[in-house]
Write a protein that holds these residues in place. Structure first.
Motif, PDB file in Angstrom:
ATOM      1  N   SER A 228      31.658 -10.517 125.913  1.00 56.18           N
ATOM      2  CA  SER A 228      32.362 -10.224 125.161  1.00 56.18           C
ATOM      3  C   SER A 228      31.478  -9.893 123.533  1.00 56.18           C
ATOM      4  O   SER A 228      31.043 -11.239 123.293  1.00 56.18           O
ATOM      5  N   ILE A 229      31.678  -8.741 122.684  1.00 56.88           N
ATOM      6  CA  ILE A 229      31.352  -8.410 121.791  1.00 56.88           C
ATOM      7  C   ILE A 229      32.128  -8.658 120.106  1.00 56.88           C
ATOM      8  O   ILE A 229      31.421  -8.557 119.047  1.00 56.88           O
ATOM      9  N   ILE A 230      33.638  -9.443 120.837  1.00 55.60           N
ATOM     10  CA  ILE A 230      34.312  -9.549 119.957  1.00 55.60           C
ATOM     11  C   ILE A 230      33.857  -9.991 118.787  1.00 55.60           C
ATOM     12  O   ILE A 230      34.016 -10.552 117.286  1.00 55.60           O
ATOM     13  N   SER A 231      33.476 -11.193 118.463  1.00 54.16           N
ATOM     14  CA  SER A 231      32.421 -12.656 118.219  1.00 54.16           C
ATOM     15  C   SER A 231      31.450 -11.969 117.349  1.00 54.16           C
ATOM     16  O   SER A 231      30.660 -12.671 116.768  1.00 54.16           O
ATOM     17  N   HIS A 232      30.747 -11.443 117.362  1.00 51.20           N
ATOM     18  CA  HIS A 232      29.461 -10.726 117.754  1.00 51.20           C
ATOM     19  C   HIS A 232      30.056 -10.674 115.762  1.00 51.20           C
ATOM     20  O   HIS A 232      30.031  -9.997 115.049  1.00 51.20           O
ATOM     21  N   PRO A 233      28.636 -10.359 114.935  1.00 49.61           N
ATOM     22  CA  PRO A 233      28.767 -10.698 113.710  1.00 49.61           C
ATOM     23  C   PRO A 233      28.021  -9.329 112.900  1.00 49.61           C
ATOM     24  O   PRO A 233      28.621  -8.723 112.358  1.00 49.61           O
ATOM     25  N   LEU A 234      27.847  -8.415 114.322  1.00 57.43           N
ATOM     26  CA  LEU A 234      27.786  -6.790 113.715  1.00 57.43           C
ATOM     27  C   LEU A 234      28.636  -6.540 114.392  1.00 57.43           C
ATOM     28  O   LEU A 234      29.318  -5.120 114.563  1.00 57.43           O
ATOM     29  N   PHE A 235      29.755  -6.243 114.658  1.00 56.79           N
ATOM     30  CA  PHE A 235      30.904  -5.907 115.759  1.00 56.79           C
ATOM     31  C   PHE A 235      31.919  -5.488 114.278  1.00 56.79           C
ATOM     32  O   PHE A 235      32.592  -6.293 113.375  1.00 56.79           O
ATOM     33  N   HIS A 236      32.049  -3.701 113.623  1.00 60.87           N
ATOM     34  CA  HIS A 236      33.752  -4.329 113.266  1.00 60.87           C
ATOM     35  C   HIS A 236      33.564  -3.018 113.619  1.00 60.87           C
ATOM     36  O   HIS A 236      33.604  -1.302 113.551  1.00 60.87           O
ATOM     37  N   PRO A 237      35.111  -3.177 114.110  1.00 58.69           N
ATOM     38  CA  PRO A 237      35.659  -1.585 115.258  1.00 58.69           C
ATOM     39  C   PRO A 237      36.265  -1.112 114.477  1.00 58.69           C
ATOM     40  O   PRO A 237      36.618  -1.039 113.591  1.00 58.69           O
ATOM     41  N   LYS A 238      36.128   0.319 114.842  1.00 58.02           N
ATOM     42  CA  LYS A 238      36.872   1.652 114.475  1.00 58.02           C
ATOM     43  C   LYS A 238      37.753   2.077 115.218  1.00 58.02           C
ATOM     44  O   LYS A 238      37.969   2.139 116.592  1.00 58.02           O
ATOM     45  N   THR A 239      39.138   1.881 114.687  1.00 54.96           N
ATOM     46  CA  THR A 239      40.060   1.960 116.077  1.00 54.96           C
ATOM     47  C   THR A 239      40.771   3.144 115.593  1.00 54.96           C
ATOM     48  O   THR A 239      41.924   3.793 115.883  1.00 54.96           O
ATOM     49  N   LEU A 240      40.032   4.872 115.034  1.00 57.45           N
ATOM     50  CA  LEU A 240      40.877   5.844 114.712  1.00 57.45           C
ATOM     51  C   LEU A 240      39.527   6.903 114.583  1.00 57.45           C
ATOM     52  O   LEU A 240      38.263   6.089 114.112  1.00 57.45           O
TER      53      LEU A 240
ATOM     54  N   PRO B 202      49.610   0.854 107.613  1.00 57.08           N
ATOM     55  CA  PRO B 202      49.694  -1.787 107.607  1.00 57.08           C
ATOM     56  C   PRO B 202      50.670  -1.188 109.114  1.00 57.08           C
ATOM     57  O   PRO B 202      50.249  -2.303 109.499  1.00 57.08           O
ATOM     58  N   ASP B 203      51.364  -0.598 109.036  1.00 60.97           N
ATOM     59  CA  ASP B 203      51.933  -0.892 110.402  1.00 60.97           C
ATOM     60  C   ASP B 203      52.006  -0.322 111.937  1.00 60.97           C
ATOM     61  O   ASP B 203      52.874  -0.344 113.015  1.00 60.97           O
ATOM     62  N   GLY B 204      50.866  -0.109 111.731  1.00 61.22           N
ATOM     63  CA  GLY B 204      49.957   0.426 113.011  1.00 61.22           C
ATOM     64  C   GLY B 204      50.641   2.027 113.353  1.00 61.22           C
ATOM     65  O   GLY B 204      50.444   2.789 114.264  1.00 61.22           O
ATOM     66  N   ARG B 205      50.799   2.577 112.659  1.00 61.26           N
ATOM     67  CA  ARG B 205      51.306   4.475 112.280  1.00 61.26           C
ATOM     68  C   ARG B 205      50.398   4.645 112.343  1.00 61.26           C
ATOM     69  O   ARG B 205      50.072   4.284 111.249  1.00 61.26           O
ATOM     70  N   ALA B 206      50.413   6.428 112.283  1.00 62.13           N
ATOM     71  CA  ALA B 206      49.600   7.093 111.943  1.00 62.13           C
ATOM     72  C   ALA B 206      49.966   8.621 111.280  1.00 62.13           C
ATOM     73  O   ALA B 206      51.584   8.912 111.429  1.00 62.13           O
ATOM     74  N   ALA B 207      49.501   9.033 110.175  1.00 58.00           N
ATOM     75  CA  ALA B 207      49.857  10.034 109.529  1.00 58.00           C
ATOM     76  C   ALA B 207      48.726  11.022 109.604  1.00 58.00           C
ATOM     77  O   ALA B 207      47.688  10.699 109.642  1.00 58.00           O
ATOM     78  N   ALA B 208      49.026  12.363 109.646  1.00 57.74           N
ATOM     79  CA  ALA B 208      47.656  13.757 109.735  1.00 57.74           C
ATOM     80  C   ALA B 208      48.135  14.134 108.308  1.00 57.74           C
ATOM     81  O   ALA B 208      49.025  14.837 108.819  1.00 57.74           O
ATOM     82  N   ILE B 209      46.912  15.294 107.964  1.00 56.23           N
ATOM     83  CA  ILE B 209      47.722  16.634 107.689  1.00 56.23           C
ATOM     84  C   ILE B 209      46.421  17.217 107.474  1.00 56.23           C
ATOM     85  O   ILE B 209      44.945  17.039 107.949  1.00 56.23           O
ATOM     86  N   GLY B 210      46.083  18.744 107.126  1.00 55.33           N
ATOM     87  CA  GLY B 210      45.209  19.125 107.302  1.00 55.33           C
ATOM     88  C   GLY B 210      45.795  20.411 108.591  1.00 55.33           C
ATOM     89  O   GLY B 210      46.742  20.684 109.069  1.00 55.33           O
ATOM     90  N   ASP B 211      44.253  21.220 109.788  1.00 60.09           N
ATOM     91  CA  ASP B 211      44.994  22.239 110.233  1.00 60.09           C
ATOM     92  C   ASP B 211      44.990  21.244 111.073  1.00 60.09           C
ATOM     93  O   ASP B 211      44.495  20.247 111.790  1.00 60.09           O
ATOM     94  N   ASN B 212      46.136  22.325 111.838  1.00 60.46           N
ATOM     95  CA  ASN B 212      46.813  21.527 113.108  1.00 60.46           C
ATOM     96  C   ASN B 212      47.102  22.685 114.175  1.00 60.46           C
ATOM     97  O   ASN B 212      47.995  23.165 115.825  1.00 60.46           O
ATOM     98  N   SER B 213      46.001  23.663 114.792  1.00 64.13           N
ATOM     99  CA  SER B 213      46.269  24.574 115.116  1.00 64.13           C
ATOM    100  C   SER B 213      45.748  24.237 116.865  1.00 64.13           C
ATOM    101  O   SER B 213      46.152  24.945 117.407  1.00 64.13           O
TER     102      SER B 213
ATOM    103  N   ASP C 213      52.306  11.760 114.660  1.00 65.78           N
ATOM    104  CA  ASP C 213      54.190  11.204 114.545  1.00 65.78           C
ATOM    105  C   ASP C 213      54.425  10.420 115.173  1.00 65.78           C
ATOM    106  O   ASP C 213      55.101   9.055 114.321  1.00 65.78           O
ATOM    107  N   ASP C 214      54.709  10.570 116.247  1.00 66.82           N
ATOM    108  CA  ASP C 214      55.212   9.716 117.904  1.00 66.82           C
ATOM    109  C   ASP C 214      54.496   8.396 118.005  1.00 66.82           C
ATOM    110  O   ASP C 214      53.995   7.837 118.906  1.00 66.82           O
ATOM    111  N   TRP C 215      53.113   7.723 117.471  1.00 58.92           N
ATOM    112  CA  TRP C 215      51.956   7.408 117.629  1.00 58.92           C
ATOM    113  C   TRP C 215      52.390   6.014 116.942  1.00 58.92           C
ATOM    114  O   TRP C 215      52.773   5.377 115.522  1.00 58.92           O
ATOM    115  N   ASP C 216      52.379   4.485 117.343  1.00 51.94           N
ATOM    116  CA  ASP C 216      53.126   3.060 117.569  1.00 51.94           C
ATOM    117  C   ASP C 216      51.942   2.478 117.774  1.00 51.94           C
ATOM    118  O   ASP C 216      52.003   2.450 118.778  1.00 51.94           O
ATOM    119  N   GLY C 217      52.111   1.701 117.192  1.00 53.89           N
ATOM    120  CA  GLY C 217      50.745  -0.131 117.174  1.00 53.89           C
ATOM    121  C   GLY C 217      49.626   0.378 117.788  1.00 53.89           C
ATOM    122  O   GLY C 217      49.030  -0.102 118.221  1.00 53.89           O
TER     123      GLY C 217
END
Length: 306
Positions: free
Chosen positions: A18-30, A277-288, A295-299
């Protein structure tokens, strides 16, 4: 995000369970691409919205701990250090299955980059500008990729670059860097003191355009920046206090002055997505293409929560 400390890169290329404990692992979740947006949920599965013309959101079977996307492809880093890929494969940018012991990933326009646990770097895809010339790099602690260049942050706080529009001479004086971020034509860095360094072709990514709504504002004036993301024509930064700053061409994707309590932000082509902070997301800009329909993303997993 790096914590501001110089990190010693492990000398041995150990095969990890598992890479989770590796010192170079810094997760990007978005992550935000040209016209799509992706997030990682607490269980490792993905949520997504936007364009899927090239299969860049064919992520139903993914279980990952970090993601990256740009233009029309998406990368996912698995807990065991393998990399998944979806989307366009014009130049072999999805040919990542042979990679092992990967702890960080970056997506360029038509190339993909991996940082291995021993501090070395690999790349696949388009190499017409020398994006792959990383074979002599070592002691790398983070990678970033632009349209036709690859950048690496070294453990001593300096930066190396190979490829097209950004050259080594552009960053030769950079020191004290704790994190880097790349967009299509630009490379930015956060210093230990929270200040920003910038290199790139043109000024739109660096400065707000003058208008009735925006005074000229440069990233060189930004302070206390915790996270940074560079898109095609704009840059967003998250401050230590949760406020958001933005610079570059503003087609409403940089209207961030009223945002508070933001954990992370990612700049796409003409949209920006934010993690709360509660795991929800928001977005602005082009939505074509529906790339802002979060808006319905949770967790969504917070980037510091592995």
């Amino acid at each position: 995000m790096l914590d501001g400390l110089v990190i010693d890169v492990p000398d041995e290329n150990m095969r990890m369970s598992s890479i989770i404990s590796h010192p170079l692992f810094h997760p990007k979740t978005l992550a935000a691409g040209r016209r799509h947006t992706v997030g990682i949920l607490e269980d490792g599965s993905c949520v997504w919205c936007g364009d899927d013309s090239y299969g860049q959101t064919d992520l139903a079977d993914w279980s990952v701990v970090s993601i990256a996307c740009v233009y029309n492809h998406t990368l996912g880093l698995c807990r065991v250090g393998k990399v998944l890929a979806a989307g366009t494969n014009h130049y072999g940018e999805l040919d990542t299955l042979s990679w092992e012991n990967v702890v960080d990933i970056a997506a360029g326009m038509f190339h993909a980059v991996a940082l291995h646990g021993d501090g070395t770097v690999s790349a696949v895809g388009n190499n017409d500008k020398g994006q792959f010339n990383t074979q002599f790099w070592s002691h790398i602690v983070q990678v970033a990729a632009g349209k036709d260049f690859t950048a690496g942050l070294q453990s001593d706080g300096t930066v190396v670059v190979t490829g097209g529009e950004i050259r080594g001479s552009d960053v030769k004086d950079w020191t004290g860097v704790k994190a880097i971020a790349a967009g299509y034509h630009f490379l930015l860095a956060i210093k230990h003191d929270g200040k920003i360094l910038a290199a790139g072709n043109g000024e739109t990514i660096i400065d707000f355009e003058k208008s009735d709504d925006n005074a000229l504002f440069t990233v060189e004036n930004w302070r206390n920046i915790r996270r940074l993301s560079v898109g095609a024509v704009h840059t967003v930064g998250v401050c230590e206090n949760g406020r958001v700053v933005a610079a570059g061409m503003n087609l409403r994707q940089s209207d961030v002055k009223d945002l508070v309590n933001v954990v992370d932000a990612k700049a796409g082509m003409l949209h920006t997505v934010f993690l709360l902070p509660d795991g929800r997301a928001a977005a602005i800009g082009d939505n074509s293409d529906g790339q802002c329909d979060v808006d319905d993303w949770d967790g969504v997993r917070l980037p510091d929560n592995t």
